[in-house]
Design a protein around this motif. Structure first.
Motif, short mmCIF file in Angstrom:
data_model
loop_
_atom_site.label_atom_id
_atom_site.label_comp_id
_atom_site.label_asym_id
_atom_site.label_seq_id
_atom_site.Cartn_x
_atom_site.Cartn_y
_atom_site.Cartn_z
N PRO A 10 0.82 -1.22 0.00
CA PRO A 10 0.00 0.00 0.00
C PRO A 10 0.85 1.27 0.00
CG PRO A 10 -0.42 -1.30 2.00
CD PRO A 10 0.52 -2.07 1.15
N LEU A 11 1.99 1.23 0.67
CA LEU A 11 2.86 2.40 0.70
C LEU A 11 3.39 2.72 -0.69
CD1 LEU A 11 4.29 4.54 2.41
CD2 LEU A 11 6.17 2.92 2.69
N SER A 12 3.81 1.71 -1.41
CA SER A 12 4.35 1.95 -2.75
C SER A 12 3.24 2.34 -3.74
CB SER A 12 5.13 0.75 -3.25
OG SER A 12 4.32 -0.40 -3.27
N ARG A 13 2.00 1.89 -3.52
CA ARG A 13 0.89 2.35 -4.36
C ARG A 13 0.64 3.83 -4.16
NH1 ARG A 13 -1.58 -2.74 -3.50
NH2 ARG A 13 -2.61 -1.97 -1.64
N HIS A 14 0.83 4.29 -2.93
CA HIS A 14 0.63 5.71 -2.63
C HIS A 14 1.58 6.59 -3.45
CE1 HIS A 14 0.11 9.44 -0.51
NE2 HIS A 14 1.41 9.49 -0.35
N VAL A 15 2.78 6.13 -3.68
CA VAL A 15 3.76 6.92 -4.43
C VAL A 15 3.24 7.21 -5.83
CG1 VAL A 15 6.10 6.87 -5.39
CG2 VAL A 15 5.69 6.05 -3.08
N GLY A 16 2.47 6.31 -6.42
CA GLY A 16 1.92 6.51 -7.75
C GLY A 16 0.70 7.41 -7.80
N HIS A 17 0.16 7.74 -6.63
CA HIS A 17 -1.05 8.58 -6.56
C HIS A 17 -0.78 9.74 -5.62
CE1 HIS A 17 -3.33 5.53 -8.69
NE2 HIS A 17 -2.81 4.64 -7.87
N GLY A 18 -0.24 10.81 -6.15
CA GLY A 18 0.17 11.94 -5.33
C GLY A 18 -0.97 12.67 -4.64
N GLN A 19 -2.21 12.48 -5.11
CA GLN A 19 -3.32 13.20 -4.48
C GLN A 19 -3.78 12.55 -3.18
OE1 GLN A 19 -3.44 11.60 -7.38
NE2 GLN A 19 -5.38 10.55 -7.68
N THR A 20 -3.33 11.35 -2.89
CA THR A 20 -3.71 10.71 -1.63
C THR A 20 -2.81 11.20 -0.51
OG1 THR A 20 -2.25 8.84 -2.04
CG2 THR A 20 -4.53 8.62 -2.79
N ARG A 21 -3.29 11.07 0.72
CA ARG A 21 -2.53 11.53 1.88
C ARG A 21 -2.02 10.32 2.67
NH1 ARG A 21 -3.39 16.89 3.60
NH2 ARG A 21 -2.75 16.21 5.65
N LEU A 22 -0.82 10.45 3.19
CA LEU A 22 -0.26 9.38 4.01
C LEU A 22 -0.80 9.40 5.43
CD1 LEU A 22 3.50 9.17 3.01
CD2 LEU A 22 1.76 7.44 2.73
#
Length: 127
Positions: free
Chosen positions: A31-43
């Motif tokens: 899930p962390l690496s998927r976040h890198v591909g979607h900059g509009q999501t928040r960690l």
């Protein structure tokens, strides 16, 4: 970072702080690496955490509110206050105005106009 976590996990005991942290990081890697591909999501979820903090703190404090009916009344007041805040209205001004209007209102009056979402102070109607 993935290679570092793998190295830390190999050199640390699984129950140590670094071992547990690296194990957690590796378990959450997809899930962390998927976040890198979607900059509009928040960690983080700080906005949600900050919004529910008063409720979370209040739940424990309100367990022993006194009389069983007092808990229900407190919940109603809290709901009104939070609704006012979410709609950008001053809760004290809202309650003062609405409580002064209610005695002269009837069931046929438009009660929707005094909900926090649609409320306008009585002074706004006179100008």
């Amino acid at each position: 970072m993935h290679a570092l976590a793998l190295g830390w996990r190999e050199r640390s005991r699984p129950k140590s702080g670094l071992g547990a942290a690296s194990g957690y990081l590796l378990a959450q890697w997809a899930p962390l690496s998927r976040h890198v591909g979607h900059g509009q999501t928040r960690l983080d979820n700080n906005l949600v955490e900050n919004a529910i903090r008063p409720t979370a703190l209040g739940k424990k404090n309100w367990l022993f509110i006194g009389h069983p009916d007092a808990g229900r009344r407190a919940a109603i007041l809290y709901s009104i206050i939070v609704s006012c805040l979410r709609h950008g209205k001053d809760p004290a001004a809202y309650l003062r105005d609405v409580l002064s209007r209610l005695p002269s209102m009837t069931n046929q009056d438009d009660l929707e106009a005094i909900t926090p979402r649609r409320w306008q102070p009585a002074s706004a109607f006179s100008s």
